[in-house]
Design a protein around this motif. Structure first.
Motif, PDB file in Angstrom:
ATOM      1  N   ARG A 245       0.720  -1.149   0.060  1.00  0.00           N
ATOM      2  CA  ARG A 245      -0.046   0.095  -0.029  1.00  0.00           C
ATOM      3  C   ARG A 245       0.668   1.399  -0.043  1.00  0.00           C
ATOM      4  NH1 ARG A 245      -2.840   3.282   3.365  1.00  0.00           N
ATOM      5  NH2 ARG A 245      -5.125   3.765   2.582  1.00  0.00           N
ATOM      6  N   SER A 246       1.974   1.306   0.756  1.00  0.00           N
ATOM      7  CA  SER A 246       2.666   2.330   0.797  1.00  0.00           C
ATOM      8  C   SER A 246       3.612   2.427  -0.620  1.00  0.00           C
ATOM      9  CB  SER A 246       3.659   2.221   2.165  1.00  0.00           C
ATOM     10  OG  SER A 246       4.652   3.206   2.032  1.00  0.00           O
ATOM     11  N   SER A 253       0.756   1.002   5.969  1.00  0.00           N
ATOM     12  CA  SER A 253      -0.012   0.072   6.593  1.00  0.00           C
ATOM     13  C   SER A 253       0.950  -0.814   7.026  1.00  0.00           C
ATOM     14  CB  SER A 253      -0.652  -0.761   5.433  1.00  0.00           C
ATOM     15  OG  SER A 253       0.117  -1.387   4.535  1.00  0.00           O
ATOM     16  N   HIS A 254       0.609  -2.082   7.525  1.00  0.00           N
ATOM     17  CA  HIS A 254       1.469  -2.984   8.592  1.00  0.00           C
ATOM     18  C   HIS A 254       0.929  -4.351   7.805  1.00  0.00           C
ATOM     19  CE1 HIS A 254       3.857  -5.211  11.059  1.00  0.00           C
ATOM     20  NE2 HIS A 254       3.256  -5.352  11.762  1.00  0.00           N
ATOM     21  N   GLU A 255       1.879  -5.029   7.336  1.00  0.00           N
ATOM     22  CA  GLU A 255       1.564  -6.442   6.606  1.00  0.00           C
ATOM     23  C   GLU A 255       2.288  -7.530   7.237  1.00  0.00           C
ATOM     24  OE1 GLU A 255       0.628  -5.289   1.670  1.00  0.00           O
ATOM     25  OE2 GLU A 255       2.806  -6.000   2.417  1.00  0.00           O
ATOM     26  N   GLU A 277      -3.588  -7.451   6.877  1.00  0.00           N
ATOM     27  CA  GLU A 277      -3.028  -5.954   6.655  1.00  0.00           C
ATOM     28  C   GLU A 277      -3.813  -5.079   7.695  1.00  0.00           C
ATOM     29  OE1 GLU A 277      -2.482  -2.775   2.982  1.00  0.00           O
ATOM     30  OE2 GLU A 277      -3.912  -4.351   2.933  1.00  0.00           O
ATOM     31  N   ASP A 278      -3.276  -4.172   8.046  1.00  0.00           N
ATOM     32  CA  ASP A 278      -3.911  -3.159   8.831  1.00  0.00           C
ATOM     33  C   ASP A 278      -3.214  -1.689   8.848  1.00  0.00           C
ATOM     34  OD1 ASP A 278      -5.026  -1.577  11.050  1.00  0.00           O
ATOM     35  OD2 ASP A 278      -5.685  -3.457  11.981  1.00  0.00           O
ATOM     36  N   GLU A 279      -4.266  -0.821   7.980  1.00  0.00           N
ATOM     37  CA  GLU A 279      -4.101   0.478   7.878  1.00  0.00           C
ATOM     38  C   GLU A 279      -3.452   1.343   9.290  1.00  0.00           C
ATOM     39  OE1 GLU A 279      -6.752   2.225   5.367  1.00  0.00           O
ATOM     40  OE2 GLU A 279      -6.738   0.606   3.875  1.00  0.00           O
ATOM     41  N   THR A 331      -8.684  -4.929  10.921  1.00  0.00           N
ATOM     42  CA  THR A 331      -7.600  -5.718  10.023  1.00  0.00           C
ATOM     43  C   THR A 331      -8.250  -6.668   8.850  1.00  0.00           C
ATOM     44  OG1 THR A 331      -6.395  -6.015  12.260  1.00  0.00           O
ATOM     45  CG2 THR A 331      -5.823  -7.543  10.389  1.00  0.00           C
TER      46      THR A 331
END
Length: 336
Positions: A245-246, A253-255, A277-279, A331
């Protein structure tokens, strides 16, 4: 514990993870009293005012009794900073309240375990050095339910440089615990091994197909996953790089990826890969996991309050409930 309890939950630490934990618990329990404490009273006051129904105090985790008013009692204590001198654990033992060693790595647990062996009836002790406050390995257990036996289970995470730990102690702990430590724990072909970072080439394939250089994780998740699934090989790795996403310019985000290889219940050998994934980022996910453990330990969800003993997240939390909560928090979980 009753929600009408007059004894507040004690938070020591108001960094990104601590602040998000207070906010998340407040959203779930609007009437639960809090004490927000730390060395800088002004910061504690700001967070207390934001979450409401909270009192701000000065506290120092390196001081016996934490410098808190004598005789003040609490319902639960989870320090959001490292309890290096075990003064926080002492307070929990004296009051017989739930306590979690949060932000601790595999090699940090020995003093807590030894202390508990000498005083097993002192307090419920939760070893919570796991990824995302314990929610990630427990969620992985739910994703692995379709397998009869597992040959290999790998959990990997991509931390966006902008999001990396949200800054503060969480970020510095990640750096100290992984980049700064030469070894990490793995299970290979049924045997536990300490591997030196740099001794093998690790990489993570992002959801958009990029191969990212990775490092070993010095977290206790491998122990949880091996014990609960019986997987012969368990690995963890992380990369400090842009998430898909970034990379697309859509924000941080965190993947996280969970890869499972083994025999399914239908007898077919399979390899499955899941993306979470969580933004909201790493700090928010860690805070939410800690909150799930806190509410269970206090008896607010999932059963009565836990008694004195030694706990891991998987001994407290139901995997299906954790996945449901994570999705409610935002999430996204999908099979790749």
């Amino acid at each position: 514990m009753s929600l009408s309890s007059k004894e507040p939950v004690l938070f020591v630490g108001y960094g990104p993870v601590g602040s998000e934990a207070a906010r998340s618990l407040r959203r779930l329990y609007p009437d639960l009293p809090f004490v927000i404490a730390g060395r800088r009273l002004e910061k504690a006051q700001q967070l207390a005012a934001e979450v409401g129904h909270a009192e701000a105090m000065t506290a120092d985790i390196m001081t016996p009794g934490l410098g808190l008013p004598k005789g003040m009692r609490f319902s639960c204590f989870i320090p959001m900073i490292k309890d290096r001198a075990l003064h926080g654990m002492t307070l929990a033992e004296e009051q017989h309240i739930p306590y979690a060693a949060f932000s601790e790595y595999v090699y940090d647990f020995a003093p807590f375990i030894a202390r508990h062996i000498h005083n097993p009836k002192g307090a419920p002790l939760l070893l919570l050095g796991h990824l995302h406050g314990g929610s990630m390995p427990v969620a992985a257990l739910e994703l692995a339910r379709g397998f009869r036996s597992i040959d290999k289970l790998t959990v990997s995470a991509i931390f966006d440089p902008v999001d990396f730990g949200g800054g503060g102690s969480a970020s510095s702990n990640m750096v100290t615990g992984n980049f700064g430590v030469p070894s990490y724990l793995v299970r290979r072909d049924g045997k536990w091994q300490w591997r030196r970072n740099g001794s093998e080439t690790l990489s993570i394939t992002s959801s958009d197909g990029r191969a990212l250089p990775a490092h070993g994780f010095a977290l206790p998740d491998v122990i949880t996953l091996a014990n609960e699934t019986g997987a012969r090989s368990v690995d963890m790795a992380f990369a400090l790089d842009k998430t898909a996403r970034s990379f697309r310019g859509e924000g941080i985000s965190h993947e996280i990826f969970v890869e499972i290889e083994g025999e399914r219940h239908d007898g077919v050998h399979a390899r499955e890969r899941y993306e979470l994934e969580d933004e909201a980022g790493y700090a928010a996910m860690s805070a939410r996991g800690a909150v799930l453990c806190m509410e269970r330990m206090m008896g607010l969800a999932g059963g009565p309050p836990v008694g004195p003993g030694l706990y891991n997240p998987e001994t407290l939390l139901d995997p299906a409930h954790v996945v449901k909560r994570m999705q409610q928090f935002g999430t996204k979980i999908r099979k790749l």
